[in-house]
Design a protein around this motif. Structure first.
Motif, PDB file in Angstrom:
ATOM      1  N   LEU A 311       6.227   0.086   8.837  1.00  0.00           N
ATOM      2  CA  LEU A 311       4.788   0.058   9.120  1.00  0.00           C
ATOM      3  C   LEU A 311       4.131   1.434   8.990  1.00  0.00           C
ATOM      4  O   LEU A 311       2.986   1.528   8.533  1.00  0.00           O
ATOM      5  CB  LEU A 311       4.514  -0.540  10.511  1.00  0.00           C
ATOM      6  N   ALA A 312       4.876   2.488   9.350  1.00  0.00           N
ATOM      7  CA  ALA A 312       4.255   3.821   9.275  1.00  0.00           C
ATOM      8  C   ALA A 312       3.861   4.123   7.828  1.00  0.00           C
ATOM      9  O   ALA A 312       2.725   4.533   7.550  1.00  0.00           O
ATOM     10  CB  ALA A 312       5.217   4.873   9.810  1.00  0.00           C
ATOM     11  N   GLU A 313       4.818   3.876   6.922  1.00  0.00           N
ATOM     12  CA  GLU A 313       4.531   4.118   5.486  1.00  0.00           C
ATOM     13  C   GLU A 313       3.393   3.219   4.989  1.00  0.00           C
ATOM     14  O   GLU A 313       2.511   3.646   4.252  1.00  0.00           O
ATOM     15  CB  GLU A 313       5.750   3.716   4.650  1.00  0.00           C
ATOM     16  N   LEU A 314       3.455   1.942   5.412  1.00  0.00           N
ATOM     17  CA  LEU A 314       2.422   0.990   4.956  1.00  0.00           C
ATOM     18  C   LEU A 314       1.046   1.387   5.485  1.00  0.00           C
ATOM     19  O   LEU A 314       0.047   1.306   4.767  1.00  0.00           O
ATOM     20  CB  LEU A 314       2.776  -0.425   5.414  1.00  0.00           C
ATOM     21  N   SER A 315       1.008   1.844   6.749  1.00  0.00           N
ATOM     22  CA  SER A 315      -0.287   2.214   7.343  1.00  0.00           C
ATOM     23  C   SER A 315      -0.881   3.396   6.597  1.00  0.00           C
ATOM     24  O   SER A 315      -2.096   3.450   6.357  1.00  0.00           O
ATOM     25  CB  SER A 315      -0.134   2.587   8.815  1.00  0.00           C
ATOM     26  N   GLU A 316      -0.007   4.334   6.228  1.00  0.00           N
ATOM     27  CA  GLU A 316      -0.470   5.499   5.465  1.00  0.00           C
ATOM     28  C   GLU A 316      -1.064   5.034   4.135  1.00  0.00           C
ATOM     29  O   GLU A 316      -2.134   5.476   3.709  1.00  0.00           O
ATOM     30  CB  GLU A 316       0.725   6.399   5.199  1.00  0.00           C
ATOM     31  N   ALA A 317      -0.371   4.084   3.488  1.00  0.00           N
ATOM     32  CA  ALA A 317      -0.863   3.567   2.205  1.00  0.00           C
ATOM     33  C   ALA A 317      -2.162   2.779   2.394  1.00  0.00           C
ATOM     34  O   ALA A 317      -3.077   2.875   1.583  1.00  0.00           O
ATOM     35  CB  ALA A 317       0.210   2.695   1.555  1.00  0.00           C
ATOM     36  N   MET A 318      -2.245   2.017   3.501  1.00  0.00           N
ATOM     37  CA  MET A 318      -3.478   1.245   3.744  1.00  0.00           C
ATOM     38  C   MET A 318      -4.662   2.178   3.974  1.00  0.00           C
ATOM     39  O   MET A 318      -5.787   1.867   3.616  1.00  0.00           O
ATOM     40  CB  MET A 318      -3.309   0.300   4.936  1.00  0.00           C
ATOM     41  N   ALA A 319      -4.379   3.337   4.571  1.00  0.00           N
ATOM     42  CA  ALA A 319      -5.457   4.287   4.875  1.00  0.00           C
ATOM     43  C   ALA A 319      -6.117   4.812   3.608  1.00  0.00           C
ATOM     44  O   ALA A 319      -7.284   5.192   3.631  1.00  0.00           O
ATOM     45  CB  ALA A 319      -4.917   5.437   5.707  1.00  0.00           C
TER      46      ALA A 319
END
Ligand code: GLY
Length: 365
Positions: A311-319
Motif C-alpha cells: 500500500l505504501a508504494e501504491l499510495s505514492e503512485a496514486m498521489a
C-alpha cells in the motif's frame, strides 16, 4: 465482404462517426477527404501485412502513402518516434488537407493522434483500432499522448479524429488475455452507465470472449456508445468525462508499481474492485457491490485481488495520478450500478481498509 455496419456519432463541436462492422478495414479510404493528396499511415510493427494491404487500397485512388512503422508496445510512444514522424512529414511536404491514419492498438492511436495534433497545428486524423481495448476506449474521445521521463501520457492533447473504423474481424488474432483486458474497459462502461453490458456478460461469459461472437460485437457497440455519449458531453474532462476513470486511480498505481508489465485491463479490473470496496466502506453503496464486481470480472478471467503489503508504494503512485487535484486522492465511486460520483477526497483510513479487504485471501488474483 462486409456484413451490417453500425455507425455511432461522437462529438458536439467537431462531430465524427465510429464505424463498427466485420470487414470494414476495406472501407478506411472512404473516410479520407477528397483533398488529401498524401496519407501518413502509422502502424505498429506486428501489423506490417495489414498496413501494406491498407496502403495498397489508399494509393489505388492516386494518393501518396507515407508508411511509418513504430515499435510495438510503449516503446512506440516516445518523443524520438514523434520527431522521426515530423521529419518524414516535412520531407513529404505534408499539408493541412493531407491525412494521418493510425493502425494499431492504443499506442498507435495515442502517438498518431499527437503527431496529427501537432503537425501544422492539426491535420485530419483517422483511427483504425486493432485491439479490443483500443476499440472501446483509446481510439475514441480524442485523447492523444506520449510517454516521457516524467511519466506515462503526461504530454498530450485532446484532438478528436475525423473518423474511427473498428473492424471486428481483426480481433480474431488477439489472444484471450488481450480480449479479457479489453473486456475490463467494456465492463467498466457497464458499471458506470449501461448495465445491459453486464447482463450480456453474465448471460454468456464464454461467448463474449469469443471474437467471432455477435455478443462480443454487441458489447463493443454498447461500450462505444457509453464513451461516445460521455465525450460528447465533456471532451476536455472538465466534468462528466471523469467517470470514464472508474477503477483507474488504483489501476494506474498498480501499473506503475508493476513496472507496466500488467495489461491495462487487468489493472482496471483490480482497480474497480478496490473502488467498490471504498464505496462500500464509505457507506455510499449497497454492501453487495464488491461481490458483484468480483463475480463478473472473474467470469471473464480478470483478476479481482492484489498482493498485500504494497500500500505504501501504491499510495505514492496514486498521489502522482494526474486525475488528482492537489494532494488528495480523488476517486470515481458508484452509488449503485449506473450511478457514478466523483469523490474529491477519500480518507487514507478508508483506502487502508479497502486495500485490506481487496488483498484478503480468496480475493481472486
Ligand atoms: N480512457 C479514459 C478517457 O478517455 O477519458
Amino acid at each position: 465482404m462486409t456484413d451490417h455496419v453500425t455507425t455511432i456519432a461522437v462529438g458536439a463541436l467537431s462531430p465524427y462517426e465510429v464505424t463498427v462492422g466485420r470487414g470494414v478495414l476495406t472501407t478506411v479510404d472512404r473516410h479520407i477527404g477528397p483533398q488529401a493528396a498524401r496519407v501518413f499511415l502509422l502502424f505498429q510493427s506486428p501489423l506490417r501485412t495489414a498496413a501494406a494491404a491498407l496502403a495498397g487500397r489508399i494509393s489505388s485512388s492516386g494518393r501518396e502513402v507515407v508508411g511509418f512503422e513504430i515499435p510495438d508496445g510503449e516503446a512506440g510512444k516516445t518523443l524520438s518516434v514523434v520527431a522521426e514522424a515530423w521529419d518524414l512529414l516535412g520531407r513529404a511536404t505534408f499539408t493541412r488537407t493531407d491525412t494521418v491514419v493510425a493502425l494499431g492498438g492504443g499506442v498507435a492511436t495515442d502517438v498518431a493522434g499527437f503527431i496529427a495534433a501537432t503537425w501544422l497545428r492539426g491535420v485530419p486524423l483517422i483511427t483504425v483500432p486493432t485491439t479490443l481495448l483500443a476499440m472501446v476506449d483509446a481510439a475514441i474521445g480524442g485523447k492523444t499522448g506520449i510517454n516521457t521521463d516524467a511519466g506515462k501520457n503526461l504530454v498530450g492533447s485532446f484532438y478528436p479524429p475525423k473518423a474511427v473504423v473498428c473492424d471486428v474481424d481483426v480481433l480474431s488474432s488477439q489472444d484471450p488475455a488481450a480480449i479479457a483486458s479489453g473486456l475490463a474497459e467494456a465492463i467498466k462502461c457497464g458499471f458506470i452507465a449501461d448495465p445491459g453490458i453486464l447482463d450480456i456478460v453474465w448471460s454468456a461469459p464464454d461467448r463474449v470472449r469469443d471474437p467471432s461472437s455477435p455478443l462480443l460485437r454487441d458489447v463493443i457497440e454498447r461500450a462505444i456508445m457509453v464513451k461516445a455519449n460521455v465525450v460528447t458531453a465533456d471532451l476536455h474532462e472538465h466534468s462528466v468525462r471523469a467517470i470514464l476513470n472508474y477503477g483507474h486511480t488504483f489501476a494506474h498505481a498498480v501499473e506503475r508499481v508493476e513496472g507496466y508489465r500488467w495489461m491495462h485491463g487487468y489493472a482496471v479490473a483490480v482497480g474497480m474492485v478496490f473502488a467498490s470496496h471504498v464505496a462500500s466502506i464509505m457507506g455510499l453503496c449497497d454492501s453487495a457491490l464488491p461481490a458483484a464486481h468480483r463475480d463478473i470480472l472473474s467470469l471473464v478471467g480478470l483478476p479481482t485481488s492484489y498482493y498485500p503489503r504494497r500500500l505504501a508504494e501504491l499510495s505514492e503512485a496514486m498521489a502522482v495520478d494526474k486525475k488528482n487535484r492537489g494532494t488528495v486522492t480523488r476517486m470515481v465511486l458508484l452509488k449503485e450500478i449506473g450511478d457514478p460520483v466523483v469523490v474529491e477526497s477519500v480518507p487514507p483510513r478508508v483506502l487502508e481498509q479497502a486495500y485490506e479487504v481487496l488483498c484478503a485471501p480468496g480475493g481472486g488474483l
